[in-house]
Design a protein around this motif. Sequence first.
Motif, PDB file in Angstrom:
ATOM      1  N   HIS A  84      31.350  -3.942  25.469  1.00  0.00           N
ATOM      2  CA  HIS A  84      30.485  -4.364  24.365  1.00  0.00           C
ATOM      3  C   HIS A  84      31.325  -4.726  23.137  1.00  0.00           C
ATOM      4  O   HIS A  84      32.371  -4.110  22.886  1.00  0.00           O
ATOM      5  CB  HIS A  84      29.524  -3.222  24.016  1.00  0.00           C
ATOM      6  CG  HIS A  84      28.395  -3.629  23.127  1.00  0.00           C
ATOM      7  ND1 HIS A  84      28.544  -3.789  21.771  1.00  0.00           N
ATOM      8  CD2 HIS A  84      27.096  -3.918  23.407  1.00  0.00           C
ATOM      9  CE1 HIS A  84      27.384  -4.142  21.241  1.00  0.00           C
ATOM     10  NE2 HIS A  84      26.485  -4.227  22.217  1.00  0.00           N
ATOM     11  N   PRO A  85      30.898  -5.739  22.346  1.00  0.00           N
ATOM     12  CA  PRO A  85      31.658  -6.131  21.150  1.00  0.00           C
ATOM     13  C   PRO A  85      31.940  -4.986  20.177  1.00  0.00           C
ATOM     14  O   PRO A  85      32.981  -4.973  19.510  1.00  0.00           O
ATOM     15  CB  PRO A  85      30.776  -7.205  20.507  1.00  0.00           C
ATOM     16  CG  PRO A  85      30.005  -7.776  21.644  1.00  0.00           C
ATOM     17  CD  PRO A  85      29.759  -6.631  22.587  1.00  0.00           C
ATOM     18  N   LEU A  86      31.026  -4.012  20.075  1.00  0.00           N
ATOM     19  CA  LEU A  86      31.239  -2.888  19.155  1.00  0.00           C
ATOM     20  C   LEU A  86      32.223  -1.853  19.685  1.00  0.00           C
ATOM     21  O   LEU A  86      32.642  -0.961  18.943  1.00  0.00           O
ATOM     22  CB  LEU A  86      29.905  -2.201  18.848  1.00  0.00           C
ATOM     23  CG  LEU A  86      28.926  -2.915  17.915  1.00  0.00           C
ATOM     24  CD1 LEU A  86      27.666  -2.083  17.750  1.00  0.00           C
ATOM     25  CD2 LEU A  86      29.572  -3.170  16.557  1.00  0.00           C
ATOM     26  N   ALA A  87      32.592  -1.970  20.958  1.00  0.00           N
ATOM     27  CA  ALA A  87      33.442  -0.949  21.568  1.00  0.00           C
ATOM     28  C   ALA A  87      34.819  -0.870  20.917  1.00  0.00           C
ATOM     29  O   ALA A  87      35.484   0.166  20.981  1.00  0.00           O
ATOM     30  CB  ALA A  87      33.586  -1.220  23.061  1.00  0.00           C
ATOM     31  N   ALA A  88      35.255  -1.957  20.285  1.00  0.00           N
ATOM     32  CA  ALA A  88      36.583  -1.968  19.658  1.00  0.00           C
ATOM     33  C   ALA A  88      36.594  -1.294  18.295  1.00  0.00           C
ATOM     34  O   ALA A  88      37.670  -1.035  17.737  1.00  0.00           O
ATOM     35  CB  ALA A  88      37.080  -3.405  19.525  1.00  0.00           C
ATOM     36  N   ARG A  89      35.434  -1.000  17.732  1.00  0.00           N
ATOM     37  CA  ARG A  89      35.378  -0.387  16.415  1.00  0.00           C
ATOM     38  C   ARG A  89      35.663   1.105  16.498  1.00  0.00           C
ATOM     39  O   ARG A  89      35.390   1.758  17.513  1.00  0.00           O
ATOM     40  CB  ARG A  89      34.014  -0.628  15.780  1.00  0.00           C
ATOM     41  CG  ARG A  89      33.742  -2.109  15.502  1.00  0.00           C
ATOM     42  CD  ARG A  89      32.402  -2.328  14.847  1.00  0.00           C
ATOM     43  NE  ARG A  89      32.271  -1.622  13.580  1.00  0.00           N
ATOM     44  CZ  ARG A  89      31.244  -1.794  12.741  1.00  0.00           C
ATOM     45  NH1 ARG A  89      30.273  -2.651  13.056  1.00  0.00           N
ATOM     46  NH2 ARG A  89      31.189  -1.120  11.615  1.00  0.00           N
ATOM     47  N   LYS A  90      36.213   1.654  15.419  1.00  0.00           N
ATOM     48  CA  LYS A  90      36.488   3.084  15.365  1.00  0.00           C
ATOM     49  C   LYS A  90      35.293   3.872  14.851  1.00  0.00           C
ATOM     50  O   LYS A  90      35.077   5.019  15.241  1.00  0.00           O
ATOM     51  CB  LYS A  90      37.710   3.353  14.478  1.00  0.00           C
ATOM     52  CG  LYS A  90      39.012   2.837  15.073  1.00  0.00           C
ATOM     53  CD  LYS A  90      40.191   3.232  14.202  1.00  0.00           C
ATOM     54  CE  LYS A  90      41.506   2.781  14.819  1.00  0.00           C
ATOM     55  NZ  LYS A  90      42.666   3.169  13.979  1.00  0.00           N
ATOM     56  N   THR A  91      34.532   3.273  13.929  1.00  0.00           N
ATOM     57  CA  THR A  91      33.363   3.950  13.371  1.00  0.00           C
ATOM     58  C   THR A  91      32.217   2.956  13.228  1.00  0.00           C
ATOM     59  O   THR A  91      32.431   1.735  13.207  1.00  0.00           O
ATOM     60  CB  THR A  91      33.658   4.567  11.986  1.00  0.00           C
ATOM     61  OG1 THR A  91      33.971   3.513  11.066  1.00  0.00           O
ATOM     62  CG2 THR A  91      34.805   5.552  12.058  1.00  0.00           C
ATOM     63  N   VAL A  92      31.020   3.497  13.116  1.00  0.00           N
ATOM     64  CA  VAL A  92      29.846   2.677  12.876  1.00  0.00           C
ATOM     65  C   VAL A  92      28.824   3.526  12.131  1.00  0.00           C
ATOM     66  O   VAL A  92      28.775   4.754  12.303  1.00  0.00           O
ATOM     67  CB  VAL A  92      29.250   2.151  14.208  1.00  0.00           C
ATOM     68  CG1 VAL A  92      28.694   3.296  15.032  1.00  0.00           C
ATOM     69  CG2 VAL A  92      28.189   1.103  13.951  1.00  0.00           C
ATOM     70  N   LEU A  93      28.046   2.894  11.272  1.00  0.00           N
ATOM     71  CA  LEU A  93      26.961   3.589  10.571  1.00  0.00           C
ATOM     72  C   LEU A  93      25.673   3.488  11.378  1.00  0.00           C
ATOM     73  O   LEU A  93      25.404   2.469  12.029  1.00  0.00           O
ATOM     74  CB  LEU A  93      26.753   2.988   9.179  1.00  0.00           C
ATOM     75  CG  LEU A  93      27.841   3.264   8.148  1.00  0.00           C
ATOM     76  CD1 LEU A  93      27.626   2.397   6.913  1.00  0.00           C
ATOM     77  CD2 LEU A  93      27.858   4.746   7.764  1.00  0.00           C
TER      78      LEU A  93
END
Length: 302
Positions: A175-184
């Motif tokens: 998923h595109p968000l999988a590379a992020r370290k954090t999310v709100l």
Amino acid sequence: MRFDFTDLRLFLAVVEAGSITHGATAIGLSLPAASERLRAMEAASGVTLLERGRRGVAPTHAGETLAHHAALVQRQMVQMRGELDQHAKGLRTIIRLMAPTAAITEFLPGRLAPWMAANPHTDIDLQERQSAQIVRALTAGLTQIGIISDTVSTEGLLLRPFAIDQLVVVLPSGHPLAARKTVLFADIVHEDFIGLAEGALQDNLDGRALIAGARLKTRIRTRTFEGICRMAAEGVGFGIVPATTARNCRGFMKIAAVRLADDWATRRFSICTLDQGGMAPAVRALAEHLASPHDKSSMARS
């Protein structure tokens, strides 16, 4: 007025459950027998002890007074039994322990196992409850040890650190968000979700979504955190689980875990008890074990 110990146990169980039926079941009485005992208690005391409504029962002011004193009697009985247990080899002791979902699934198995192995004559009555319910149960003498989050008032109770529970979002590894370290949470609240069938965490997430001006689009609810991870791995939706669950599941599932950056997503759990002076020895020993320094290593990993 004459109330026996069964009367007091029944009344406390009914108050905790908010239901005569469930309270009777909790102490092994039939509904007719429980109802008759409660009517006799009200007749003997000359006051109404329970307000009966369509959604269950609640104690009156007089009932709250009775519950307070019944809890004192019950704690004294527990203490007496605990001390006598030390003189009766082979006699089994039961310790009542209440904890929320994450503590039961992620932390307690590893913490309890060595202590129970070293104390073969002690059994644990482990029940899942929300933190606010646990505080009330401790005050009423319905449990001996509680594990609670830092979201509830604990005035008059003894607290010791237990573990830190970090919530993460699980999603397919591609998923595109999988590379992020954090999310709100506000950034993903409109996504499809996999939820828990019940529990304090799911109630919290539903409430947080409403605060953000949305309602979670829950496609399916499962009974376990691992079930959420399995669904997320297949692209059913996003899931929110403890970091320890995600870390374990990543070994055999194609999921990514992104830390929730909201303040409320880091939950600090504490061991909660009444004043140690009134504890039975076995209860004190277990509480000290759960809060002991060598157990806190998992706090840093979580």
